[in-house]
Design a protein around this motif. Structure first.
Motif, PDB file in Angstrom:
ATOM      1  N   ALA A  89       0.875  -1.009  -0.271  1.00  0.00           N
ATOM      2  CA  ALA A  89       0.091   0.194   0.049  1.00  0.00           C
ATOM      3  C   ALA A  89       0.976   1.163  -0.030  1.00  0.00           C
ATOM      4  CB  ALA A  89      -0.842   0.040   1.412  1.00  0.00           C
ATOM      5  N   THR A  90       1.863   1.181   0.842  1.00  0.00           N
ATOM      6  CA  THR A  90       2.934   2.578   0.670  1.00  0.00           C
ATOM      7  C   THR A  90       3.234   2.611  -0.478  1.00  0.00           C
ATOM      8  OG1 THR A  90       3.491   1.936   3.132  1.00  0.00           O
ATOM      9  CG2 THR A  90       5.221   3.390   1.712  1.00  0.00           C
ATOM     10  N   ALA A  91       3.912   1.552  -1.385  1.00  0.00           N
ATOM     11  CA  ALA A  91       4.265   1.649  -2.616  1.00  0.00           C
ATOM     12  C   ALA A  91       3.528   2.386  -3.642  1.00  0.00           C
ATOM     13  CB  ALA A  91       4.749   0.549  -3.230  1.00  0.00           C
ATOM     14  N   ASP A  92       2.097   1.859  -3.582  1.00  0.00           N
ATOM     15  CA  ASP A  92       1.039   2.106  -4.344  1.00  0.00           C
ATOM     16  C   ASP A  92       0.831   3.737  -4.021  1.00  0.00           C
ATOM     17  OD1 ASP A  92       0.882  -0.205  -5.518  1.00  0.00           O
ATOM     18  OD2 ASP A  92      -0.760  -0.956  -4.606  1.00  0.00           O
ATOM     19  N   TYR A  93       0.587   3.986  -2.779  1.00  0.00           N
ATOM     20  CA  TYR A  93       0.520   5.293  -2.343  1.00  0.00           C
ATOM     21  C   TYR A  93       1.222   6.536  -2.734  1.00  0.00           C
ATOM     22  CZ  TYR A  93       0.191   9.501   0.959  1.00  0.00           C
ATOM     23  OH  TYR A  93       0.218  10.524   1.639  1.00  0.00           O
ATOM     24  N   LEU A  94       2.482   5.933  -2.843  1.00  0.00           N
ATOM     25  CA  LEU A  94       3.719   7.092  -3.515  1.00  0.00           C
ATOM     26  C   LEU A  94       3.514   7.071  -4.978  1.00  0.00           C
ATOM     27  CD1 LEU A  94       6.571   6.172  -0.984  1.00  0.00           C
ATOM     28  CD2 LEU A  94       5.193   8.412  -1.311  1.00  0.00           C
ATOM     29  N   GLU A  95       3.256   5.851  -5.556  1.00  0.00           N
ATOM     30  CA  GLU A  95       3.072   6.041  -7.005  1.00  0.00           C
ATOM     31  C   GLU A  95       1.890   6.898  -7.377  1.00  0.00           C
ATOM     32  OE1 GLU A  95       3.055   2.515 -10.146  1.00  0.00           O
ATOM     33  OE2 GLU A  95       1.138   2.287  -9.238  1.00  0.00           O
ATOM     34  N   PHE A  96       0.759   6.699  -6.696  1.00  0.00           N
ATOM     35  CA  PHE A  96      -0.141   7.585  -6.857  1.00  0.00           C
ATOM     36  C   PHE A  96      -0.089   8.898  -6.686  1.00  0.00           C
ATOM     37  CE2 PHE A  96      -4.389   9.630  -5.299  1.00  0.00           C
ATOM     38  CZ  PHE A  96      -5.136   9.564  -6.576  1.00  0.00           C
ATOM     39  N   ARG A  97       0.713   9.200  -5.489  1.00  0.00           N
ATOM     40  CA  ARG A  97       1.324  10.617  -5.279  1.00  0.00           C
ATOM     41  C   ARG A  97       1.947  11.325  -6.251  1.00  0.00           C
ATOM     42  NH1 ARG A  97       3.149  12.332   0.395  1.00  0.00           N
ATOM     43  NH2 ARG A  97       3.635  14.199  -0.815  1.00  0.00           N
ATOM     44  N   ARG A  98       3.078  10.416  -6.866  1.00  0.00           N
ATOM     45  CA  ARG A  98       3.856  10.917  -7.869  1.00  0.00           C
ATOM     46  C   ARG A  98       3.305  11.501  -9.130  1.00  0.00           C
ATOM     47  NH1 ARG A  98       7.074   9.330 -12.420  1.00  0.00           N
ATOM     48  NH2 ARG A  98       9.021   9.860 -12.370  1.00  0.00           N
ATOM     49  N   GLU A  99       2.123  10.768  -9.681  1.00  0.00           N
ATOM     50  CA  GLU A  99       1.317  10.949 -10.734  1.00  0.00           C
ATOM     51  C   GLU A  99       0.475  12.314 -10.564  1.00  0.00           C
ATOM     52  OE1 GLU A  99       2.183   9.888 -13.630  1.00  0.00           O
ATOM     53  OE2 GLU A  99       3.679   8.714 -12.526  1.00  0.00           O
ATOM     54  N   ILE A 100      -0.373  12.279  -9.344  1.00  0.00           N
ATOM     55  CA  ILE A 100      -1.422  13.066  -9.155  1.00  0.00           C
ATOM     56  C   ILE A 100      -0.475  14.544  -8.708  1.00  0.00           C
ATOM     57  CG2 ILE A 100      -1.773  12.781  -6.820  1.00  0.00           C
ATOM     58  CD1 ILE A 100      -4.809  12.967  -7.399  1.00  0.00           C
ATOM     59  N   GLU A 101       0.449  14.456  -7.873  1.00  0.00           N
ATOM     60  CA  GLU A 101       0.825  15.653  -7.509  1.00  0.00           C
ATOM     61  C   GLU A 101       1.783  16.233  -8.757  1.00  0.00           C
ATOM     62  OE1 GLU A 101       3.302  15.617  -4.104  1.00  0.00           O
ATOM     63  OE2 GLU A 101       1.952  14.866  -2.840  1.00  0.00           O
ATOM     64  N   GLY A 102       2.235  15.676  -9.598  1.00  0.00           N
ATOM     65  CA  GLY A 102       2.866  16.248 -11.002  1.00  0.00           C
ATOM     66  C   GLY A 102       1.707  16.841 -11.580  1.00  0.00           C
ATOM     67  N   VAL A 103       0.743  16.369 -11.895  1.00  0.00           N
ATOM     68  CA  VAL A 103      -0.537  17.031 -12.656  1.00  0.00           C
ATOM     69  C   VAL A 103      -0.976  18.533 -11.761  1.00  0.00           C
ATOM     70  CG1 VAL A 103      -2.941  16.976 -13.179  1.00  0.00           C
ATOM     71  CG2 VAL A 103      -1.378  15.041 -13.427  1.00  0.00           C
ATOM     72  N   ALA A 104      -0.930  18.374 -10.342  1.00  0.00           N
ATOM     73  CA  ALA A 104      -1.468  19.434  -9.618  1.00  0.00           C
ATOM     74  C   ALA A 104      -0.437  20.463  -9.679  1.00  0.00           C
ATOM     75  CB  ALA A 104      -1.418  18.981  -8.179  1.00  0.00           C
ATOM     76  N   ALA A 105       0.863  20.235  -9.865  1.00  0.00           N
ATOM     77  CA  ALA A 105       2.066  21.486  -9.761  1.00  0.00           C
ATOM     78  C   ALA A 105       2.023  21.981 -11.257  1.00  0.00           C
ATOM     79  CB  ALA A 105       3.439  20.695  -9.718  1.00  0.00           C
ATOM     80  N   ARG A 106       1.662  20.998 -12.319  1.00  0.00           N
ATOM     81  CA  ARG A 106       1.532  21.517 -13.454  1.00  0.00           C
ATOM     82  C   ARG A 106       0.227  22.460 -13.688  1.00  0.00           C
ATOM     83  NH1 ARG A 106      -1.371  20.222 -17.719  1.00  0.00           N
ATOM     84  NH2 ARG A 106      -1.960  18.149 -16.913  1.00  0.00           N
ATOM     85  N   LEU A 107      -0.662  21.999 -13.061  1.00  0.00           N
ATOM     86  CA  LEU A 107      -2.022  22.754 -13.307  1.00  0.00           C
ATOM     87  C   LEU A 107      -1.811  24.198 -12.543  1.00  0.00           C
ATOM     88  CD1 LEU A 107      -4.852  20.392 -13.024  1.00  0.00           C
ATOM     89  CD2 LEU A 107      -4.040  21.590 -15.239  1.00  0.00           C
ATOM     90  N   ALA A 108      -1.067  24.241 -11.370  1.00  0.00           N
ATOM     91  CA  ALA A 108      -0.995  25.176 -10.206  1.00  0.00           C
ATOM     92  C   ALA A 108      -0.124  26.344 -11.238  1.00  0.00           C
ATOM     93  CB  ALA A 108      -0.114  24.879  -9.362  1.00  0.00           C
ATOM     94  N   ALA A 109       1.109  25.657 -11.822  1.00  0.00           N
ATOM     95  CA  ALA A 109       1.840  26.746 -12.588  1.00  0.00           C
ATOM     96  C   ALA A 109       1.151  27.538 -13.727  1.00  0.00           C
ATOM     97  CB  ALA A 109       3.087  26.049 -13.220  1.00  0.00           C
ATOM     98  N   GLU A 110       0.201  26.799 -14.278  1.00  0.00           N
ATOM     99  CA  GLU A 110      -0.649  27.375 -15.303  1.00  0.00           C
ATOM    100  C   GLU A 110      -1.919  28.435 -14.822  1.00  0.00           C
ATOM    101  OE1 GLU A 110      -2.348  24.039 -17.343  1.00  0.00           O
ATOM    102  OE2 GLU A 110      -0.501  23.596 -18.300  1.00  0.00           O
TER     103      GLU A 110
END
Length: 261
Positions: A98-119
């Motif tokens: 679950a920890t690995a899956d949690y971090l995998e999910f965060r890696r993708e979703i936080e990347g999207v969030a940061a990109r949208l935030a910059a825009e």
């Protein structure tokens, strides 16, 4: 506060009041635990009668969005985190995958969030984010671990707010509730690693600076690098912690052996 609960210009009905408060909660402006003004003040702000306001608040309480306590006023209910119910949290906390899956999910979703935030970050968003970054620097200089951990969650939450996507925002808040509660891993273990605190600050600053500069690609990449580092640091910290536990047991056993000689 008056800007938050501004006058309702349309038909002054309980439904309109309900919709206004719903919007404030949905957009993340009102957060769990935030207290609403008193009934008289709030009715005046909305420019509605107190019976209409009372009806609206009762509807929102019945739906679990607000809670009222005697002497404690009316507050926004603790609705964040219910994506993961308590039984689910207890289930996943005991499984390493679950920890690995949690971090995998965060890696993708936080990347999207940061990109949208910059825009999408507005001037006011940038003021808020800059303030958090300044407090992160100050907490780091003081070596205030508890404050650093709290600001870690606040920083990532602010990036989600700057993305201006309500589904993304509430999904991220659920994730950060798990982080703050230590469901997956103990962040203090990471802080014990040599250079980890410095690295984490640099990563947060890189994400924040990219958002403030309006550089979506850089923000996305910085967010992903941050989670890659966290994943690696967790593995190292847990391994070092296990070594320490074994060493402590070995030392204790040797001491007993020498006493028995």
């Amino acid at each position: 506060m008056s800007e938050l609960f501004s006058r309702i210009d349309h038909a002054r009905t309980a439904d309109e009041v309900v919709r206004r408060i719903e919007d404030l909660i949905l957009e993340g402006i009102l957060r769990s635990g935030d207290r609403l003004p008193g009934e008289r003040e709030l009715a005046s702000m909305f420019d509605v009668s107190r019976p209409i306001l009372r009806d609206a608040l009762k509807q929102l309480e019945a739906r679990g969005l607000l809670v009222s306590r005697h002497g404690g006023g009316t507050r926004v209910a603790d609705i964040i985190g219910e994506v993961f119910t308590q039984p689910v949290m207890e289930l996943i906390s005991g499984h390493g995958k679950a920890t690995a899956d949690y971090l995998e999910f965060r890696r993708e979703i936080e990347g999207v969030a940061a990109r949208l935030a910059a825009e999408r970050a507005t001037p006011d968003d940038r003021v808020l984010l800059s303030g958090i970054l300044d407090r992160m620097r100050a907490a780091h200089e003081r070596a205030d671990f508890d404050e650093e951990a709290r600001l870690d969650v606040e920083f990532h939450g602010a990036i989600g707010e700057c993305a201006h996507n309500i589904i993304l925002l509430h999904t991220l808040r659920s994730c950060y509730r798990l982080l703050a509660d230590g469901v997956f891993f103990n962040r203090t273990l990471i802080y014990r690693l040599a250079g980890a605190r410095d690295a984490l600050l640099e990563q947060h600053l890189a994400i924040g600076d990219a958002v403030l500069a309006g550089k979506p690609a850089s923000a996305l990449e910085a967010a992903r690098r941050h989670i890659d580092f966290v994943e690696s640091a967790i593995a190292k910290a847990e391994r070092a912690d296990n070594w320490q536990k074994v060493s402590r047991l070995r030392l204790a056993q040797r001491s007993r052996d020498h006493r028995n000689v």
